[in-house]
Motif scaffolding. Structure first.
Motif, PDB file in Angstrom:
ATOM      1  N   PHE A 133      34.898  45.093  37.372  1.00  0.00           N
ATOM      2  CA  PHE A 133      34.830  43.965  36.450  1.00  0.00           C
ATOM      3  C   PHE A 133      36.045  43.047  36.594  1.00  0.00           C
ATOM      4  CE2 PHE A 133      31.908  46.845  34.047  1.00  0.00           C
ATOM      5  CZ  PHE A 133      30.786  46.030  34.146  1.00  0.00           C
ATOM      6  N   LEU A 134      37.212  43.600  36.910  1.00  0.00           N
ATOM      7  CA  LEU A 134      38.382  42.753  37.075  1.00  0.00           C
ATOM      8  C   LEU A 134      38.249  41.894  38.340  1.00  0.00           C
ATOM      9  CD1 LEU A 134      42.067  43.656  36.429  1.00  0.00           C
ATOM     10  CD2 LEU A 134      41.441  42.408  38.497  1.00  0.00           C
ATOM     11  N   LEU A 135      37.828  42.499  39.435  1.00  0.00           N
ATOM     12  CA  LEU A 135      37.645  41.738  40.661  1.00  0.00           C
ATOM     13  C   LEU A 135      36.541  40.694  40.495  1.00  0.00           C
ATOM     14  CD1 LEU A 135      37.926  44.550  43.380  1.00  0.00           C
ATOM     15  CD2 LEU A 135      39.679  42.909  42.681  1.00  0.00           C
ATOM     16  N   ALA A 136      35.486  41.069  39.765  1.00  0.00           N
ATOM     17  CA  ALA A 136      34.390  40.135  39.520  1.00  0.00           C
ATOM     18  C   ALA A 136      34.861  38.952  38.682  1.00  0.00           C
ATOM     19  CB  ALA A 136      33.231  40.849  38.837  1.00  0.00           C
ATOM     20  N   GLU A 137      35.769  39.218  37.741  1.00  0.00           N
ATOM     21  CA  GLU A 137      36.297  38.130  36.918  1.00  0.00           C
ATOM     22  C   GLU A 137      37.085  37.147  37.772  1.00  0.00           C
ATOM     23  OE1 GLU A 137      37.338  35.628  33.850  1.00  0.00           O
ATOM     24  OE2 GLU A 137      35.776  37.162  33.958  1.00  0.00           O
ATOM     25  N   LEU A 138      37.882  37.642  38.698  1.00  0.00           N
ATOM     26  CA  LEU A 138      38.613  36.750  39.600  1.00  0.00           C
ATOM     27  C   LEU A 138      37.647  35.976  40.505  1.00  0.00           C
ATOM     28  CD1 LEU A 138      41.566  39.074  40.665  1.00  0.00           C
ATOM     29  CD2 LEU A 138      41.707  37.076  39.165  1.00  0.00           C
ATOM     30  N   ARG A 139      36.636  36.666  41.005  1.00  0.00           N
ATOM     31  CA  ARG A 139      35.665  36.009  41.905  1.00  0.00           C
ATOM     32  C   ARG A 139      34.885  34.922  41.170  1.00  0.00           C
ATOM     33  NH1 ARG A 139      33.094  33.357  44.619  1.00  0.00           N
ATOM     34  NH2 ARG A 139      31.801  33.882  46.448  1.00  0.00           N
ATOM     35  N   ARG A 140      34.587  35.141  39.902  1.00  0.00           N
ATOM     36  CA  ARG A 140      33.808  34.184  39.123  1.00  0.00           C
ATOM     37  C   ARG A 140      34.554  32.870  38.929  1.00  0.00           C
ATOM     38  NH1 ARG A 140      33.643  32.768  33.867  1.00  0.00           N
ATOM     39  NH2 ARG A 140      35.251  34.294  33.317  1.00  0.00           N
ATOM     40  N   ARG A 177      45.863  36.927  42.246  1.00  0.00           N
ATOM     41  CA  ARG A 177      44.927  36.219  43.129  1.00  0.00           C
ATOM     42  C   ARG A 177      44.147  37.214  43.976  1.00  0.00           C
ATOM     43  NH1 ARG A 177      47.330  31.395  46.591  1.00  0.00           N
ATOM     44  NH2 ARG A 177      47.283  30.447  44.502  1.00  0.00           N
ATOM     45  N   LEU A 178      42.882  36.962  44.146  1.00  0.00           N
ATOM     46  CA  LEU A 178      42.018  37.799  44.971  1.00  0.00           C
ATOM     47  C   LEU A 178      42.369  37.603  46.446  1.00  0.00           C
ATOM     48  CD1 LEU A 178      39.542  39.650  44.337  1.00  0.00           C
ATOM     49  CD2 LEU A 178      38.091  37.666  44.834  1.00  0.00           C
ATOM     50  N   THR A 179      42.527  38.684  47.182  1.00  0.00           N
ATOM     51  CA  THR A 179      42.788  38.589  48.622  1.00  0.00           C
ATOM     52  C   THR A 179      41.457  38.464  49.369  1.00  0.00           C
ATOM     53  OG1 THR A 179      42.675  40.988  48.923  1.00  0.00           O
ATOM     54  CG2 THR A 179      44.838  40.044  48.380  1.00  0.00           C
ATOM     55  N   ASN A 180      41.545  38.157  50.639  1.00  0.00           N
ATOM     56  CA  ASN A 180      40.326  38.095  51.454  1.00  0.00           C
ATOM     57  C   ASN A 180      39.608  39.444  51.452  1.00  0.00           C
ATOM     58  OD1 ASN A 180      40.686  35.407  52.164  1.00  0.00           O
ATOM     59  ND2 ASN A 180      41.857  35.903  54.019  1.00  0.00           N
ATOM     60  N   ARG A 181      40.396  40.492  51.521  1.00  0.00           N
ATOM     61  CA  ARG A 181      39.798  41.836  51.493  1.00  0.00           C
ATOM     62  C   ARG A 181      39.098  42.091  50.168  1.00  0.00           C
ATOM     63  NH1 ARG A 181      43.124  47.490  52.631  1.00  0.00           N
ATOM     64  NH2 ARG A 181      41.371  48.914  52.271  1.00  0.00           N
ATOM     65  N   GLY A 182      39.754  41.718  49.071  1.00  0.00           N
ATOM     66  CA  GLY A 182      39.146  41.892  47.761  1.00  0.00           C
ATOM     67  C   GLY A 182      37.924  41.018  47.586  1.00  0.00           C
ATOM     68  N   HIS A 183      37.978  39.816  48.161  1.00  0.00           N
ATOM     69  CA  HIS A 183      36.854  38.879  48.095  1.00  0.00           C
ATOM     70  C   HIS A 183      35.624  39.477  48.765  1.00  0.00           C
ATOM     71  CE1 HIS A 183      34.381  35.400  49.067  1.00  0.00           C
ATOM     72  NE2 HIS A 183      35.096  34.657  48.241  1.00  0.00           N
ATOM     73  N   THR A 237      46.012  34.618  35.245  1.00  0.00           N
ATOM     74  CA  THR A 237      47.229  35.298  34.809  1.00  0.00           C
ATOM     75  C   THR A 237      46.851  36.671  34.276  1.00  0.00           C
ATOM     76  OG1 THR A 237      47.100  34.504  32.520  1.00  0.00           O
ATOM     77  CG2 THR A 237      48.219  33.077  34.136  1.00  0.00           C
ATOM     78  N   PRO A 238      47.791  37.616  34.263  1.00  0.00           N
ATOM     79  CA  PRO A 238      47.500  38.934  33.682  1.00  0.00           C
ATOM     80  C   PRO A 238      47.046  38.822  32.233  1.00  0.00           C
ATOM     81  CG  PRO A 238      49.500  39.047  34.992  1.00  0.00           C
ATOM     82  CD  PRO A 238      49.122  37.591  34.908  1.00  0.00           C
ATOM     83  N   GLY A 239      47.630  37.887  31.493  1.00  0.00           N
ATOM     84  CA  GLY A 239      47.238  37.715  30.100  1.00  0.00           C
ATOM     85  C   GLY A 239      45.793  37.286  29.958  1.00  0.00           C
ATOM     86  N   GLU A 240      45.347  36.396  30.831  1.00  0.00           N
ATOM     87  CA  GLU A 240      43.949  35.957  30.790  1.00  0.00           C
ATOM     88  C   GLU A 240      43.010  37.115  31.104  1.00  0.00           C
ATOM     89  OE1 GLU A 240      44.494  31.273  32.163  1.00  0.00           O
ATOM     90  OE2 GLU A 240      44.257  32.852  33.679  1.00  0.00           O
ATOM     91  N   LEU A 241      43.371  37.932  32.069  1.00  0.00           N
ATOM     92  CA  LEU A 241      42.540  39.080  32.422  1.00  0.00           C
ATOM     93  C   LEU A 241      42.494  40.097  31.290  1.00  0.00           C
ATOM     94  CD1 LEU A 241      43.705  39.561  36.124  1.00  0.00           C
ATOM     95  CD2 LEU A 241      41.508  38.656  35.346  1.00  0.00           C
ATOM     96  N   THR A 242      43.631  40.313  30.659  1.00  0.00           N
ATOM     97  CA  THR A 242      43.684  41.253  29.539  1.00  0.00           C
ATOM     98  C   THR A 242      42.775  40.800  28.415  1.00  0.00           C
ATOM     99  OG1 THR A 242      45.954  41.942  30.043  1.00  0.00           O
ATOM    100  CG2 THR A 242      45.196  42.267  27.782  1.00  0.00           C
ATOM    101  N   GLN A 243      42.777  39.510  28.131  1.00  0.00           N
ATOM    102  CA  GLN A 243      41.965  38.980  27.042  1.00  0.00           C
ATOM    103  C   GLN A 243      40.472  39.044  27.360  1.00  0.00           C
ATOM    104  OE1 GLN A 243      42.754  34.886  26.066  1.00  0.00           O
ATOM    105  NE2 GLN A 243      41.759  35.038  24.075  1.00  0.00           N
ATOM    106  N   VAL A 244      40.104  38.638  28.562  1.00  0.00           N
ATOM    107  CA  VAL A 244      38.692  38.614  28.930  1.00  0.00           C
ATOM    108  C   VAL A 244      38.117  40.016  29.050  1.00  0.00           C
ATOM    109  CG1 VAL A 244      37.070  37.991  30.764  1.00  0.00           C
ATOM    110  CG2 VAL A 244      38.851  36.382  30.080  1.00  0.00           C
ATOM    111  N   LEU A 245      38.890  40.927  29.629  1.00  0.00           N
ATOM    112  CA  LEU A 245      38.406  42.283  29.866  1.00  0.00           C
ATOM    113  C   LEU A 245      38.655  43.212  28.691  1.00  0.00           C
ATOM    114  CD1 LEU A 245      39.596  42.616  33.565  1.00  0.00           C
ATOM    115  CD2 LEU A 245      37.305  42.064  32.746  1.00  0.00           C
ATOM    116  N   VAL A 246      39.299  42.706  27.635  1.00  0.00           N
ATOM    117  CA  VAL A 246      39.564  43.463  26.407  1.00  0.00           C
ATOM    118  C   VAL A 246      40.272  44.773  26.736  1.00  0.00           C
ATOM    119  CG1 VAL A 246      38.594  44.192  24.203  1.00  0.00           C
ATOM    120  CG2 VAL A 246      37.391  42.501  25.562  1.00  0.00           C
TER     121      VAL A 246
END
Length: 203
Positions: free
Chosen positions: A66-73, A124-130, A81-90
């Motif tokens: 879900f975290l990688l998907a959030e970056l990809r979206r 930031r998502l890397t090419n590998r993570g992408h 930012t880590p704060g944005e991810l923390t908030q979205v992913l609860v």
């Protein structure tokens, strides 16, 4: 996470037996709400197991998926930012930090300085993570499509609306209950805290 060994059909039958026993043990109460909440609890547990199994096919945990998907979206440059991810992913701040450390070590994300805040960084998502999340997301959506195949969409929409309505009511009740529990003991209503809903987690 331990996989459910009891089938939903067996759980449903167990729920009905328990309801019948409650009607005898407490004929003054209507235990029928147990049926809905038991089904929700069991389905929720199975959906979580599905998420874990789906993500595991690509070497991920469900939270990492879900975290990688959030970056990809977020589209290019696929960052937050880590704060944005923390908030979205609860999640808790500490939990997010450990998760980011793990994903960075695996080469799926990288951290860069935040030009707007020297105290923070940008994930930031890397090419590998992408490439990984694209493959995992495609397989996951294909699995979900198979699971809902044959379910009438006209019947599903009212069910979805009902679930969101119930989720809102449960959240509001829980918040109110939490506020009540935080009051001094002498101001609370003297009711017991035991719940007859143990069936929902142990059908």
């Amino acid at each position: 996470m331990a996989r459910s060994e009891i089938t939903p059909a067996a759980s449903a039958a167990q729920v009905e037996r328990v309801l019948a026993e409650w009607r005898v043990a407490r004929p003054d109460l209507d235990p029928s709400p147990f049926r809905l909440f038991s089904a929700l609890a069991i389905a929720g547990r199975l959906v979580q197991e599905f998420y874990e199994a789906s993500a595991a096919r690509h070497g991920l945990s469900a939270p990492d998926f879900f975290l990688l998907a959030e970056l990809r979206r977020r589209r290019e440059p696929f960052e937050a930012t880590p704060g944005e991810l923390t908030q979205v992913l609860v999640r808790s701040t500490g939990g997010t930090t450990k998760q980011l450390d793990r994903l960075a070590a695996a080469g799926h994300i990288t951290r860069i300085p935040n030009p707007k805040d020297r105290r923070s960084n940008i994930v930031r998502l890397t090419n590998r993570g992408h490439q990984l999340i694209d493959a995992a997301l495609q397989d996951h959506l294909e699995a979900e499509t198979v699971l809902i195949d044959g379910i009438d969409s006209t019947g599903a929409e009212p069910c979805i609306d009902l679930l969101w309505t119930l989720a809102d009511r449960v959240r509001n009740w829980t918040l109110a209950q939490t506020a009540t529990d935080s009051r001094p003991a002498h101001t609370r209503h003297p009711t017991g805290r035991a719940s007859p809903h143990s069936i929902e987690t142990s059908p």
